[in-house]
Scaffold this motif. Sequence first.
Motif, PDB file in Angstrom:
ATOM      1  N   CYS A 219       0.820  -1.216   0.000  1.00 20.08           N
ATOM      2  CA  CYS A 219       0.000   0.000   0.000  1.00 20.08           C
ATOM      3  C   CYS A 219       0.855   1.269   0.000  1.00 20.08           C
ATOM      4  CB  CYS A 219      -1.001  -0.008   1.146  1.00 20.08           C
ATOM      5  SG  CYS A 219      -0.292   0.103   2.801  1.00 20.08           S
ATOM      6  N   HIS A 220       2.116   1.133  -0.385  1.00 18.35           N
ATOM      7  CA  HIS A 220       3.008   2.277  -0.613  1.00 18.35           C
ATOM      8  C   HIS A 220       3.219   3.131   0.639  1.00 18.35           C
ATOM      9  CE1 HIS A 220       3.087   1.493  -4.972  1.00 18.35           C
ATOM     10  NE2 HIS A 220       1.812   1.173  -4.822  1.00 18.35           N
ATOM     11  N   ARG A 221       3.439   2.460   1.770  1.00 14.98           N
ATOM     12  CA  ARG A 221       3.741   3.175   3.008  1.00 14.98           C
ATOM     13  C   ARG A 221       5.102   2.766   3.587  1.00 14.98           C
ATOM     14  NH1 ARG A 221      -0.186   6.456   4.754  1.00 14.98           N
ATOM     15  NH2 ARG A 221       1.015   6.812   6.652  1.00 14.98           N
ATOM     16  N   ALA A 222       5.973   2.219   2.751  1.00  9.94           N
ATOM     17  CA  ALA A 222       7.272   1.755   3.232  1.00  9.94           C
ATOM     18  C   ALA A 222       8.361   2.809   3.119  1.00  9.94           C
ATOM     19  CB  ALA A 222       7.698   0.498   2.474  1.00  9.94           C
ATOM     20  N   GLY A 223       8.124   3.874   2.367  1.00  9.62           N
ATOM     21  CA  GLY A 223       9.161   4.877   2.146  1.00  9.62           C
ATOM     22  C   GLY A 223      10.219   4.458   1.144  1.00  9.62           C
ATOM     23  N   LEU A 224      10.064   3.293   0.549  1.00  9.19           N
ATOM     24  CA  LEU A 224      11.057   2.746  -0.375  1.00  9.19           C
ATOM     25  C   LEU A 224      10.633   3.095  -1.806  1.00  9.19           C
ATOM     26  CD1 LEU A 224      13.673   1.064  -0.140  1.00  9.19           C
ATOM     27  CD2 LEU A 224      12.287  -0.982  -0.473  1.00  9.19           C
ATOM     28  N   VAL A 225      10.723   4.391  -2.124  1.00  8.23           N
ATOM     29  CA  VAL A 225      10.147   4.870  -3.376  1.00  8.23           C
ATOM     30  C   VAL A 225      11.161   4.986  -4.508  1.00  8.23           C
ATOM     31  CG1 VAL A 225       8.348   6.108  -2.134  1.00  8.23           C
ATOM     32  CG2 VAL A 225      10.424   7.331  -2.792  1.00  8.23           C
ATOM     33  N   ALA A 226      12.455   5.063  -4.187  1.00  8.82           N
ATOM     34  CA  ALA A 226      13.475   5.276  -5.219  1.00  8.82           C
ATOM     35  C   ALA A 226      14.851   4.934  -4.674  1.00  8.82           C
ATOM     36  CB  ALA A 226      13.463   6.735  -5.679  1.00  8.82           C
ATOM     37  N   PHE A 227      15.779   4.638  -5.581  1.00  7.98           N
ATOM     38  CA  PHE A 227      17.178   4.538  -5.185  1.00  7.98           C
ATOM     39  C   PHE A 227      17.661   5.918  -4.766  1.00  7.98           C
ATOM     40  CE2 PHE A 227      16.921   1.120  -8.532  1.00  7.98           C
ATOM     41  CZ  PHE A 227      16.978   0.058  -7.632  1.00  7.98           C
ATOM     42  N   ARG A 228      18.426   5.999  -3.705  1.00  2.74           N
ATOM     43  CA  ARG A 228      18.840   7.296  -3.176  1.00  2.74           C
ATOM     44  C   ARG A 228      20.070   7.866  -3.880  1.00  2.74           C
ATOM     45  NH1 ARG A 228      16.200   8.619   1.790  1.00  2.74           N
ATOM     46  NH2 ARG A 228      17.773  10.252   2.032  1.00  2.74           N
ATOM     47  N   GLU A 229      20.937   6.987  -4.410  1.00  3.72           N
ATOM     48  CA  GLU A 229      22.089   7.472  -5.149  1.00  3.72           C
ATOM     49  C   GLU A 229      21.967   7.033  -6.607  1.00  3.72           C
ATOM     50  OE1 GLU A 229      22.889   3.419  -3.756  1.00  3.72           O
ATOM     51  OE2 GLU A 229      22.404   5.256  -2.651  1.00  3.72           O
TER      52      GLU A 229
ATOM     53  N   LYS B 159      20.033  -4.343  -4.806  1.00  7.84           N
ATOM     54  CA  LYS B 159      20.129  -2.907  -4.598  1.00  7.84           C
ATOM     55  C   LYS B 159      18.953  -2.393  -3.771  1.00  7.84           C
ATOM     56  CE  LYS B 159      22.122   1.089  -5.316  1.00  7.84           C
ATOM     57  NZ  LYS B 159      23.448   1.388  -4.716  1.00  7.84           N
ATOM     58  N   VAL B 160      17.758  -2.896  -4.044  1.00  6.42           N
ATOM     59  CA  VAL B 160      16.589  -2.516  -3.253  1.00  6.42           C
ATOM     60  C   VAL B 160      16.768  -2.934  -1.798  1.00  6.42           C
ATOM     61  CG1 VAL B 160      14.137  -3.023  -2.872  1.00  6.42           C
ATOM     62  CG2 VAL B 160      14.943  -2.475  -5.157  1.00  6.42           C
ATOM     63  N   ALA B 161      17.287  -4.136  -1.581  1.00 11.17           N
ATOM     64  CA  ALA B 161      17.481  -4.633  -0.215  1.00 11.17           C
ATOM     65  C   ALA B 161      18.446  -3.752   0.570  1.00 11.17           C
ATOM     66  CB  ALA B 161      17.984  -6.073  -0.246  1.00 11.17           C
ATOM     67  N   ALA B 162      19.371  -3.084  -0.125  1.00 15.07           N
ATOM     68  CA  ALA B 162      20.362  -2.248   0.543  1.00 15.07           C
ATOM     69  C   ALA B 162      19.945  -0.781   0.659  1.00 15.07           C
ATOM     70  CB  ALA B 162      21.689  -2.337  -0.215  1.00 15.07           C
ATOM     71  N   THR B 163      18.840  -0.407   0.026  1.00 15.98           N
ATOM     72  CA  THR B 163      18.456   1.007  -0.071  1.00 15.98           C
ATOM     73  C   THR B 163      17.764   1.508   1.191  1.00 15.98           C
ATOM     74  OG1 THR B 163      18.291   0.942  -2.486  1.00 15.98           O
ATOM     75  CG2 THR B 163      17.001   2.631  -1.362  1.00 15.98           C
ATOM     76  N   GLU B 164      18.099   2.728   1.575  1.00 15.46           N
ATOM     77  CA  GLU B 164      17.492   3.368   2.744  1.00 15.46           C
ATOM     78  C   GLU B 164      16.162   4.017   2.355  1.00 15.46           C
ATOM     79  OE1 GLU B 164      18.438   7.105   5.809  1.00 15.46           O
ATOM     80  OE2 GLU B 164      19.916   6.459   4.317  1.00 15.46           O
TER      81      GLU B 164
ATOM     82  N   ALA C 208       5.681   3.923  -5.140  1.00 18.53           N
ATOM     83  CA  ALA C 208       6.981   3.422  -5.599  1.00 18.53           C
ATOM     84  C   ALA C 208       6.840   2.930  -7.034  1.00 18.53           C
ATOM     85  CB  ALA C 208       7.464   2.290  -4.699  1.00 18.53           C
ATOM     86  N   PRO C 209       7.135   3.771  -8.034  1.00 20.16           N
ATOM     87  CA  PRO C 209       6.871   3.394  -9.432  1.00 20.16           C
ATOM     88  C   PRO C 209       7.596   2.133  -9.895  1.00 20.16           C
ATOM     89  CG  PRO C 209       7.349   5.743  -9.257  1.00 20.16           C
ATOM     90  CD  PRO C 209       7.664   5.137  -7.924  1.00 20.16           C
ATOM     91  N   PHE C 210       8.855   1.951  -9.465  1.00 22.43           N
ATOM     92  CA  PHE C 210       9.644   0.823  -9.963  1.00 22.43           C
ATOM     93  C   PHE C 210      10.157  -0.096  -8.861  1.00 22.43           C
ATOM     94  CE2 PHE C 210       9.821   4.099 -13.211  1.00 22.43           C
ATOM     95  CZ  PHE C 210       9.512   3.382 -14.352  1.00 22.43           C
ATOM     96  N   LEU C 211      10.593   0.447  -7.729  1.00 28.10           N
ATOM     97  CA  LEU C 211      11.137  -0.385  -6.659  1.00 28.10           C
ATOM     98  C   LEU C 211      10.078  -1.332  -6.091  1.00 28.10           C
ATOM     99  CD1 LEU C 211      13.434   1.680  -6.997  1.00 28.10           C
ATOM    100  CD2 LEU C 211      13.746   1.591  -4.522  1.00 28.10           C
ATOM    101  N   TYR C 212       8.827  -0.982  -6.253  1.00 32.64           N
ATOM    102  CA  TYR C 212       7.709  -1.852  -5.864  1.00 32.64           C
ATOM    103  C   TYR C 212       7.890  -3.261  -6.445  1.00 32.64           C
ATOM    104  CZ  TYR C 212       2.684  -3.132  -5.505  1.00 32.64           C
ATOM    105  OH  TYR C 212       1.482  -3.740  -5.228  1.00 32.64           O
TER     106      TYR C 212
ATOM    107  N   GLY D 120      11.249  -9.815  -5.248  1.00 33.48           N
ATOM    108  CA  GLY D 120      12.297 -10.505  -4.503  1.00 33.48           C
ATOM    109  C   GLY D 120      11.732 -11.258  -3.316  1.00 33.48           C
ATOM    110  N   LEU D 121      10.772 -10.653  -2.633  1.00 27.77           N
ATOM    111  CA  LEU D 121      10.106 -11.315  -1.509  1.00 27.77           C
ATOM    112  C   LEU D 121       9.371 -12.564  -1.979  1.00 27.77           C
ATOM    113  CD1 LEU D 121       9.069 -11.412   1.433  1.00 27.77           C
ATOM    114  CD2 LEU D 121       7.238  -9.848   0.709  1.00 27.77           C
ATOM    115  N   LEU D 122       8.656 -12.452  -3.085  1.00 23.98           N
ATOM    116  CA  LEU D 122       7.898 -13.594  -3.604  1.00 23.98           C
ATOM    117  C   LEU D 122       8.797 -14.787  -3.895  1.00 23.98           C
ATOM    118  CD1 LEU D 122       5.301 -11.965  -6.033  1.00 23.98           C
ATOM    119  CD2 LEU D 122       4.781 -13.489  -4.119  1.00 23.98           C
ATOM    120  N   GLU D 123       9.944 -14.536  -4.497  1.00 23.99           N
ATOM    121  CA  GLU D 123      10.825 -15.654  -4.825  1.00 23.99           C
ATOM    122  C   GLU D 123      11.344 -16.344  -3.575  1.00 23.99           C
ATOM    123  OE1 GLU D 123      12.414 -14.730  -9.279  1.00 23.99           O
ATOM    124  OE2 GLU D 123      13.842 -14.462  -7.636  1.00 23.99           O
ATOM    125  N   ARG D 124      11.531 -15.579  -2.522  1.00 31.41           N
ATOM    126  CA  ARG D 124      12.056 -16.170  -1.286  1.00 31.41           C
ATOM    127  C   ARG D 124      10.993 -16.950  -0.527  1.00 31.41           C
ATOM    128  NH1 ARG D 124      15.003 -12.432  -3.272  1.00 31.41           N
ATOM    129  NH2 ARG D 124      17.252 -12.349  -2.862  1.00 31.41           N
TER     130      ARG D 124
END
Length: 381
Positions: free
Chosen positions: A114-124, A140-145, A157-161, A167-171
């Motif tokens: 529901c887009h409340r994680a704050g993980l909307v984009a790569f920071r660098e 890269k997503v797993a390491a992103t702040e 989150a247009p793309f990191l979603y 990645g979660l699904l595969e695990r």
Amino acid sequence: MDLYGFCAPGFEPLYDTFATNFRECGDSGAAFAVRQHGELIVSLWAGRADRDDETPYTEDTLANVFSSSKGVLALLVIQQAAAGNLDLDRPVADYWPEFAAAGKDKITPRQLLCHRAGLVAFREKVADGLIYDWEGACDKVAATEPWWVPGSHQGYAPFLYGWSLGGLLERVSSTALPELYRQQLAQPLELDGGFGANGHRSSRIADVGPLKQPLPELRENAVGRAIKEDRKGPVAMAFTNPVSLMMGTNSAEWRGALIPAANGHFSARDLAAIYGDLASDKPAALPQELVEEARREQSHGRDAVLQAEVSFGCGFIRSGKSADLRFGGEQGFGHPGAGGSVGFADPERGVGFGYVTTRLGQSLFMDRRSVSLVEHLYRLL
């Protein structure tokens, strides 16, 4: 222009509405499908599928539907919850330990959905080729702040979603995402397309490009202004980092990659089948109680990335009051995609709706082409 397909008795006026999108709104290749109570009541298609105007658009032609892909991905996540493999309120890091990095140890699948994680984009700044590297993008997503404290803001989150949930699904499923999609959705619902454009039932791939003349906007699109105002802010970085996110969508690299938030290639009939199932009394894809959970409001407010008022369920946008987000009745839910494609379910009427196009508009949500089809359909219903 020749128009193909059928409308069930009583829905024949939709022929002209669909044709009007070609005569007046710039469509050059598109398809439109509706299922009601499990029956296909409309399936129309017309135009050409390639830039040279040589390949006819057909019923099973696959077009890039961009963010309409997100609803399909969300459905796979909720299926894993139904199977007992995933708890939507347990930390993602419990299933994917590397995801706990940079303050993400308490983020839940529900917050991602529901887009409340704050993980909307790569920071660098990241390399352009990263989006074509599935494992690299997931790492890269797993390491992103996050851009803000998880849970504190709604931010799309247009793309990191796609990489975070994929990645979660595969695990949790121990299955590669394309194979999971094939087993859980493509085979049971007899879908033509899927993520990327390779290895599906249909090999007919449409080229996409911008409308030759922009359509009048149904609302102000504030995203472009936000990008210009802060080139290093979350809105700009969400859509342009890397710049390859906005380019090359007809390339072999894009079509061959796994970018599940944005490079789903589906037919209109696919979207109508998926959402028609979710709108039915006895859905095959999910238990009825989880369909209710999917469309129940999880977050509502002015979105920090979309710069608009949006209500989210678990991975789906909920029907709103404005025409460009009105998915049938008040209980409707679905997902539009950049350019104009859209799929949605209306459980009150048992309707599953799908529209895909090769000519991309600039509206933030649905544009005049799909809105006219929705409005005319509901006058007939």
